[in-house]
Motif scaffolding. Sequence first.
Motif: not given
Lengths: 593, 239
Positions: A4, A7, A297-302, A383-384, B53, B58-59, B78-79, B82-83, B85-86, B114-115
């Motif tokens: 990370r 990145l 979208a690729v999974g990064a959190g806030p 995101t969208i 989505h 994503l939504q 949200e966290r 995100a996890r 999604r990745r 990211l993962a």
Amino acid sequence: MAGRLLLVCRLLVRDLRRRPIETILLVVAISAATGTLTLGLALNDVADRPYERTRAATAGPDVVARPHTTGQRALAALAPLTTSAGVTGHSGPYPVAFLVMTAHGRTVHTVVEGRDTAPARVDRPVVTEGTWVRPGGVVVERAFADALGVRAGDEVGVDGRRLRVLGTAVTTARPTYPYAGWIDPDSALVERGGLVWVHRADIATLAGARPLSYTLNLELADPDAGAAFVDSATTLHAGELSTWQGIAEQDGRLVADAREALLVGSWLLAALSIAGVTGVVAGRVVGRRRRVGLLKAVGAGPAMVAVVHLAEYLVIGLAAAGIGLAAGLLAAPALIRPSAGLLGVVDTRPPALSTVVAAVSLAVVIATAATLVPVVRAAFASTIHALADAATPPRRRRWRVRLSRRLPVTLLIGIRVNARRPRRARLVTVNTLITTTVLVAVLMNHAQDEPFDLGYTDLVDPRAERTDQALLVLTVVLGVLALLNAVVTTWTAVLDARRPLAVARTLGATPAQAGLGLGVAQLLPAIPGVAAGIPVGLGLYTIVGPGELRYPPDSWLLATALGVLLVGAALTAVPAMVAARRPVADALGSTPA
Amino acid sequence: MTESVLRARGLTRRYGRGSGMVRAVDEVDLSVPAGESLAIMGPSGCGKSTLLHLLGGLQRPTAGRVWLAGRRLDTMSERSLARLRRDSVGFVFQSFHLMDELTAVENVELAALLAGRSPRQARRRAGYLLDRVGLADRADHLPSALSGGQRQRVAVARALSNEPLVVLADEPTGNLDSAATLEILRLFEDLRTEGQTLVVVTHDSRIAAIADRMITMRDGAFADDSRLAVTAPVHGGWR
Ligand SMILES: Nc1ncnc2c1ncn2[C@@H]1O[C@H](COP(=O)(O)OP(=O)(O)OP(=O)(O)O)[C@@H](O)[C@H]1O
Ligand SMILES: [Mg+2]
């Protein structure tokens, strides 16, 4: 973790490299504010150190006594001090006369002190040029000599008697020129003047019929116990007692105004800098939104999104802090022009920790204050929506749009451009407000400039001189920042308004109308800024300035206001005209709908 | 029947209020078993993207529930989303959405980094995936130096980076000419053969034809749900 970090660093480096101009703009904006703050803080430090160095080199006194009386009564008043508890040594009492000196055709108040040829135990002025006193000659305090332009070998007149200048020297027993403490024999008021030394045998002749005053230098067992000693000695009625700390502080007064101007100025510059950084950042947000969407979208959190964005501004802020610190510290010695009355070059290395902390904090605060809102918004944005590449849809202010329908085309375009982006219009207002404020404050300072009375001649007031220098620095930095901000806001306005202007032109507006419209868009929000800047500048000076104030003529204020507006308009005109002349089809095609 | 990877019950997404309200997705029930490839078709504006989505977190839905591998998405923070999604979802978009300032291989390893994978692991996996999509020799090119088809293949490689449970693709060939479309088509067919769970929104019947199952949407709801028995006609034609 390592992944990370890699990145974050990778994105940071690529981004900085991809937008060198924006990066430079940000660094300039932030380092201007930190540099000014550093300068202001460093002046304090700079003012102290030469005094202490000179004090060590001249065996400076811990306490100096000057009786209010003259002649034998003065000597009698001083006598008990030399045997008081805590006193380990003394020199003097030395005779003192308050006379006038003529050099190079100028006549000035001069404190004349009679000394022996042999060095004293306390207060041994260090000769910086020529030799120490002997009968028939005079040694001039270095800052005083500097102001008068006299050197060893020149001839001066003291109360009409011709004396050769034997040399120049420095001391810490009296504040340097112009605070040597010249006392008007008639009114007993202290006025500004310089210090010279003559041989003790000469002083009675020079003073003529005037009674002599005296000064006594004391050395204490504990040099830091001066204040306590002064308190306990009041019962002796020995006259005025000054500690070395008090004298150092008076020396520091030379730069006190300059310092205050720079400190207040640095806050104004910080505000201007925030406005500038906000402008640049706002310009990048559009490009950033897509990246935020993508990262999410690729999974990064806030948190990750926020870190990626903040890291960049943090790095920029830290770089700017470094540059500002270096610039401020380099400029400080030049600004203080190592007071000729003190020894040694001014050395600001290493800078005081508090100065470093203050400068770095300011830079980080500016960087984050300007970016926090967009970053937080980005971190929690949908995101969208972010991925859709859409900038925040321009806000429509219905009343403004309705109002503008009745106006001439140029004004109409101007109002509509601003109605689309009210925040940018506000930046223009802030920019002109601060610019006008500082200019008006400088004008106010100029209006206070009074002839500096040194007896019979006008000499430059070294204190005002330094304040003027500080204000000059401030004005130049401010000018650069304000111009930068103006260019940034204009340019983002031009980019943003390309499409609507192109649409306006397909509907029949001429390129000139479109260009002028853009100019009007920048000018309109500048007007309230300028209008408010005048009272704010006057008010600010009233708060921090000296007690009795004189105001600059209205015509100057008016000229300043018009000048700010004109420069703003001129800056806008060029990009606006360039943009307006581009073929309509180009503009329509070049930005996504 | 195998366990559903993706499941939705009464999934609804509305935009706006009152008379201007749009039911983009209207009470949809869906379950996608592991290893199934599903194509979603339908006229423009019928809610395909919105559905995708919602399925990928994503939504958030207005109403209804979604499960991915048995975990509720609609109530997640949200966290956690995100996890999820990745780790479990790979997205492929119509307009690629690569990072312009990162090279192909850096784009692919983005998700792995990211993962929390180590830089070396991530790079090795990215190299393998780029090789798989036939772009090993373009690893150090920036997206701007790649053709549309190549960019989309990079995006597919990125979606596969963390071995997701499901790949969600929204009109992956929408911006591509027919030659590039064929490249993507072949890639998706390979994925299907390998048993990768796939949901593809598309207008292209050739893409739909390689799926195990096809759903047609209309006005936010499913109009038709059919299992396709035949393998894609293109298969083997250019293999
Ligand atoms: N942010 C939004 N606000 C309001 N309405 C929206 C929003 N996003 C989508 N819609 C509406 O929801 C409906 C479904 O949109 P969606 O993008 O899912 O359609 P789609 O099937 O993907 O269309 P296409 O094939 O054109 O991509 C549309 O009527 C659209 O207008
Ligand atoms: Mg769609």
